[in-house]
Scaffold this motif. Structure first.
Motif, PDB file in Angstrom:
ATOM      1  N   PHE A 101     -16.238  30.856 -85.438  1.00  0.00           N
ATOM      2  CA  PHE A 101     -16.951  31.348 -84.260  1.00  0.00           C
ATOM      3  C   PHE A 101     -16.419  30.660 -83.014  1.00  0.00           C
ATOM      4  CE2 PHE A 101     -21.041  30.620 -81.692  1.00  0.00           C
ATOM      5  CZ  PHE A 101     -20.903  31.807 -80.977  1.00  0.00           C
ATOM      6  N   THR A 102     -16.096  31.463 -81.989  1.00  0.00           N
ATOM      7  CA  THR A 102     -15.671  30.912 -80.709  1.00  0.00           C
ATOM      8  C   THR A 102     -16.163  31.791 -79.576  1.00  0.00           C
ATOM      9  OG1 THR A 102     -13.787  30.093 -79.422  1.00  0.00           O
ATOM     10  CG2 THR A 102     -13.443  32.113 -80.681  1.00  0.00           C
ATOM     11  N   THR A 103     -16.526  31.156 -78.476  1.00  0.00           N
ATOM     12  CA  THR A 103     -16.851  31.899 -77.246  1.00  0.00           C
ATOM     13  C   THR A 103     -15.972  31.437 -76.097  1.00  0.00           C
ATOM     14  OG1 THR A 103     -18.575  30.297 -76.639  1.00  0.00           O
ATOM     15  CG2 THR A 103     -19.266  32.233 -77.907  1.00  0.00           C
ATOM     16  N   GLN A 104     -15.072  30.504 -76.355  1.00  0.00           N
ATOM     17  CA  GLN A 104     -14.293  29.904 -75.274  1.00  0.00           C
ATOM     18  C   GLN A 104     -12.911  30.535 -75.162  1.00  0.00           C
ATOM     19  OE1 GLN A 104     -15.823  27.723 -73.201  1.00  0.00           O
ATOM     20  NE2 GLN A 104     -17.564  28.252 -74.513  1.00  0.00           N
ATOM     21  N   CYS A 105     -12.473  30.663 -73.916  1.00  0.00           N
ATOM     22  CA  CYS A 105     -11.125  31.157 -73.650  1.00  0.00           C
ATOM     23  C   CYS A 105     -10.736  30.637 -72.264  1.00  0.00           C
ATOM     24  CB  CYS A 105     -11.092  32.679 -73.698  1.00  0.00           C
ATOM     25  SG  CYS A 105      -9.437  33.354 -73.578  1.00  0.00           S
ATOM     26  N   ASN A 106      -9.628  29.943 -72.170  1.00  0.00           N
ATOM     27  CA  ASN A 106      -9.266  29.311 -70.907  1.00  0.00           C
ATOM     28  C   ASN A 106      -8.947  30.305 -69.806  1.00  0.00           C
ATOM     29  OD1 ASN A 106      -9.549  26.785 -72.050  1.00  0.00           O
ATOM     30  ND2 ASN A 106      -7.378  26.594 -72.599  1.00  0.00           N
ATOM     31  N   LEU A 163     -24.252  35.604 -77.883  1.00  0.00           N
ATOM     32  CA  LEU A 163     -23.351  35.355 -79.014  1.00  0.00           C
ATOM     33  C   LEU A 163     -23.811  34.165 -79.849  1.00  0.00           C
ATOM     34  CD1 LEU A 163     -20.615  36.760 -79.923  1.00  0.00           C
ATOM     35  CD2 LEU A 163     -21.615  37.528 -77.771  1.00  0.00           C
ATOM     36  N   ASN A 164     -24.380  33.166 -79.198  1.00  0.00           N
ATOM     37  CA  ASN A 164     -24.915  32.034 -79.956  1.00  0.00           C
ATOM     38  C   ASN A 164     -26.053  32.477 -80.868  1.00  0.00           C
ATOM     39  OD1 ASN A 164     -23.178  30.067 -78.888  1.00  0.00           O
ATOM     40  ND2 ASN A 164     -24.483  29.759 -77.094  1.00  0.00           N
ATOM     41  N   VAL A 165     -26.866  33.408 -80.383  1.00  0.00           N
ATOM     42  CA  VAL A 165     -27.939  33.969 -81.216  1.00  0.00           C
ATOM     43  C   VAL A 165     -27.349  34.756 -82.376  1.00  0.00           C
ATOM     44  CG1 VAL A 165     -29.889  35.574 -81.254  1.00  0.00           C
ATOM     45  CG2 VAL A 165     -29.597  34.014 -79.313  1.00  0.00           C
ATOM     46  N   VAL A 166     -26.314  35.541 -82.092  1.00  0.00           N
ATOM     47  CA  VAL A 166     -25.659  36.322 -83.148  1.00  0.00           C
ATOM     48  C   VAL A 166     -25.135  35.410 -84.251  1.00  0.00           C
ATOM     49  CG1 VAL A 166     -23.655  37.780 -83.664  1.00  0.00           C
ATOM     50  CG2 VAL A 166     -25.082  38.288 -81.672  1.00  0.00           C
ATOM     51  N   ALA A 167     -24.530  34.291 -83.876  1.00  0.00           N
ATOM     52  CA  ALA A 167     -24.010  33.359 -84.877  1.00  0.00           C
ATOM     53  C   ALA A 167     -25.126  32.875 -85.796  1.00  0.00           C
ATOM     54  CB  ALA A 167     -23.338  32.180 -84.185  1.00  0.00           C
ATOM     55  N   LYS A 168     -26.286  32.585 -85.227  1.00  0.00           N
ATOM     56  CA  LYS A 168     -27.425  32.160 -86.035  1.00  0.00           C
ATOM     57  C   LYS A 168     -27.918  33.296 -86.933  1.00  0.00           C
ATOM     58  CE  LYS A 168     -28.953  28.671 -82.702  1.00  0.00           C
ATOM     59  NZ  LYS A 168     -30.015  28.270 -81.741  1.00  0.00           N
ATOM     60  N   GLU A 169     -27.855  34.511 -86.431  1.00  0.00           N
ATOM     61  CA  GLU A 169     -28.262  35.661 -87.241  1.00  0.00           C
ATOM     62  C   GLU A 169     -27.346  35.832 -88.445  1.00  0.00           C
ATOM     63  OE1 GLU A 169     -30.961  37.449 -86.960  1.00  0.00           O
ATOM     64  OE2 GLU A 169     -31.604  36.299 -85.208  1.00  0.00           O
ATOM     65  N   PHE A 170     -26.058  35.586 -88.264  1.00  0.00           N
ATOM     66  CA  PHE A 170     -25.139  35.672 -89.400  1.00  0.00           C
ATOM     67  C   PHE A 170     -25.451  34.596 -90.446  1.00  0.00           C
ATOM     68  CE2 PHE A 170     -22.158  38.424 -86.952  1.00  0.00           C
ATOM     69  CZ  PHE A 170     -21.962  39.381 -87.940  1.00  0.00           C
ATOM     70  N   GLU A 171     -25.881  33.433 -89.992  1.00  0.00           N
ATOM     71  CA  GLU A 171     -26.286  32.406 -90.944  1.00  0.00           C
ATOM     72  C   GLU A 171     -27.511  32.855 -91.731  1.00  0.00           C
ATOM     73  OE1 GLU A 171     -24.728  28.275 -88.866  1.00  0.00           O
ATOM     74  OE2 GLU A 171     -26.732  29.033 -88.356  1.00  0.00           O
ATOM     75  N   THR A 204     -21.769  31.278 -93.807  1.00  0.00           N
ATOM     76  CA  THR A 204     -21.568  29.970 -93.195  1.00  0.00           C
ATOM     77  C   THR A 204     -20.782  30.179 -91.909  1.00  0.00           C
ATOM     78  OG1 THR A 204     -21.526  28.871 -95.342  1.00  0.00           O
ATOM     79  CG2 THR A 204     -20.546  27.697 -93.486  1.00  0.00           C
ATOM     80  N   VAL A 205     -21.306  29.703 -90.794  1.00  0.00           N
ATOM     81  CA  VAL A 205     -20.669  29.903 -89.488  1.00  0.00           C
ATOM     82  C   VAL A 205     -20.250  28.546 -88.937  1.00  0.00           C
ATOM     83  CG1 VAL A 205     -20.940  30.798 -87.147  1.00  0.00           C
ATOM     84  CG2 VAL A 205     -22.077  31.953 -89.072  1.00  0.00           C
TER      85      VAL A 205
END
Length: 476
Positions: A268-273, A285-293, A298-299
């Motif tokens: 999982f990443t949300t960062q891009c320079n 997206l942080n909520v989505v990551a928790k939903e996948f868990e 495993t995220v």
């Protein structure tokens, strides 16, 4: 009251229509008329369709109704209303590619997706809008004008498959074919709140070749993953006319679709320079990551695996634009989108060595991403780091950006790597604008992407606009 009487055929998915046809509770003719009625109702406000073949669609629907009545239907898509992007040849429809340089002729043959859909008995409604030759990530062109976002028609629908995405969001037909050379399925899917899937390169054939042939992939834009699977079962198979076509198609595009995500490992990443992510999108997206868990996966948050690839993509994109413009007469060049001509001009400083180096760096990126997918099943990221912006612009106003690649850093790497990726709707900003997340996998792991997308959407069904400018109710 019968099921048919309770059902608005204009809102049915392809899967639901097939069930209604099979039971005799609905007819392909009624479903096609419902789709045409929605086009008549919504298209003047959004400009998603550039061509509608009402007569041909109704003729095909009547033939399909006869087949279903006799038990001789060709496939589950027999009689299902479908659109195709105006970069895809459809026999008897214009072959314009969104360009005034293309003349007024009609196609004399079907491209593979149209051929396969027609063989399956699908009802081909017409063609959807694209930027000229699909060159940018918003949808407007000198020939047909601008496609607008149904959630707020002041804003872009994204591109280059913007017409298909808007048609899906408003259910102007049940299935919609798009094409993706740098995010052209996933970007408009995110901006309009629908599901969009870019398969592994070469899995869905295309001919004639795309103007960006080594980057382009064809795929579905739909309201559900099940509908995308139904479409892929038809168009996702080998065709000899595509020089890049492969024979690695899944035997069953829906295999294990509903088996859940237990045991899946997701990076999982949300960062891009290259561009800052909108805080609301990052929060979502942080909520989505928790939903996948919660779904059993495993995220693990990781550093972005595809930084600094924009110059690689630009080299390929600008040189392809220069080659395209080199085929045009002076009169045709005057008719073209100035932005496309500018892309061609930006290719002039490149040398053959630059193109060779871009291809080498493309291979290195692919190796890096394939290595990532040895440790993880999937990569979760934003589809687009910003919400939709004004429809009159190709880049966000006052951003200082020169081109669309600068605001799409999460999508084009997977065209360079040829790996499958999807945009999945996952909610809205405070202003009521759709947000999408991207899920990607290693080459030929298309079914993992579909399975993860289905698992999320089954738990979190998306919401679609019931009328144009639905989000304006949030205005102060």
């Amino acid at each position: 009251m019968s099921r048919k009487a309770q059902t608005d055929l204009g809102l049915c998915t392809a899967t639901e229509l097939a069930e209604l046809y099979r039971s005799g509770e609905a007819s392909p003719v009624d479903a096609t008329r419902a789709a045409l009625a929605r086009i008549e109702r919504f298209n003047p406000g959004v400009n998603a369709y550039t061509y509608v073949d009402e007569e041909g669609a109704l003729k095909a629907a009547r033939a399909s109704a006869s087949r279903w009545g006799q038990g001789n239907q060709r496939s589950p898509l027999d009689g299902v209303p479908v659109s195709l992007k105006d970069l895809t040849d459809v026999k008897g429809m214009p072959s314009s590619e969104g360009s005034s340089t293309s003349g007024e002729g009609l196609c004399d043959s079907d491209a593979p997706p149209a051929e396969f859909l027609r063989e399956a008995g699908a009802v081909l409604l017409g063609q959807t809008n694209t930027p000229e030759f699909g060159w940018k990530a918003v949808t407007d062109n000198p020939r047909y004008g601008t496609t607008l976002n149904p959630w707020d028609t002041r804003l872009t629908a994204g591109g280059s498959s913007g017409g298909a995405a808007v048609a899906a969001a408003l259910n102007m037909g049940a299935l919609h074919q798009g094409g993706d050379s740098g995010g052209s399925i996933r970007i408009p899917a995110a901006f309009t709140g629908v599901f969009g899937f870019k398969p592994t390169f070469g899995v869905v054939p295309q001919w004639p070749p795309s103007k960006m042939a080594s980057l382009s992939q064809i795929g579905p834009l739909t309201r559900t993953v099940e509908d995308a699977v139904a479409m892929l079962k038809v168009i996702g198979r080998y065709h000899y006319r595509d020089a890049y076509a492969i024979r690695a198609q899944p035997e069953d595009w829906g295999y294990a679709l509903k088996d859940g995500l237990k045991g899946f490992r997701i990076a999982f990443t949300t960062q891009c320079n290259s561009v800052s992510i909108n805080p609301e999108i990052e929060k979502r997206l942080n909520v989505v990551a928790k939903e996948f868990e919660k779904l059993g996966a495993t995220v693990e948050r990781i550093d972005p695996p595809f930084e600094d690839q924009i110059e690689v993509f630009r080299a390929l994109w600008f040189i392809a634009s220069e080659e395209l413009c080199s085929q045009m007469s002076d009169k045709q060049l005057e008719q073209m989108d100035p932005g496309l001509r500018a892309c061609a001009e930006r290719a002039k400083p490149y040398r053959g060595l630059d193109l060779f180096r871009a291809q080498v760096n493309r291979a290195l990126l692919t190796e890096k991403l394939e290595h990532l997918f040895q440790d993880y099943d999937l990569l979760l990221s934003p589809s687009v780091p910003i919400p939709p912006f004004e429809a009159s612009d190709s880049v966000p106003p006052e951003s200082g950006m020169r081109d669309w690649m600068e605001w799409t850093p999460y999508t084009y790497p997977f065209n360079l790597s040829e790996q499958p990726a999807a945009s999945v709707p996952c909610g809205f900003t405070k202003e009521g604008l759709p947000i999408g997340f991207q899920v990607a996998a290693g080459k030929y792991d298309d079914l993992k992407v579909l399975r993860a997308s289905y698992s999320y959407m089954d738990e979190h069904p998306p919401h679609f606009p019931e009328s144009l400018n639905e989000n304006l109710k949030h205005d102060v």
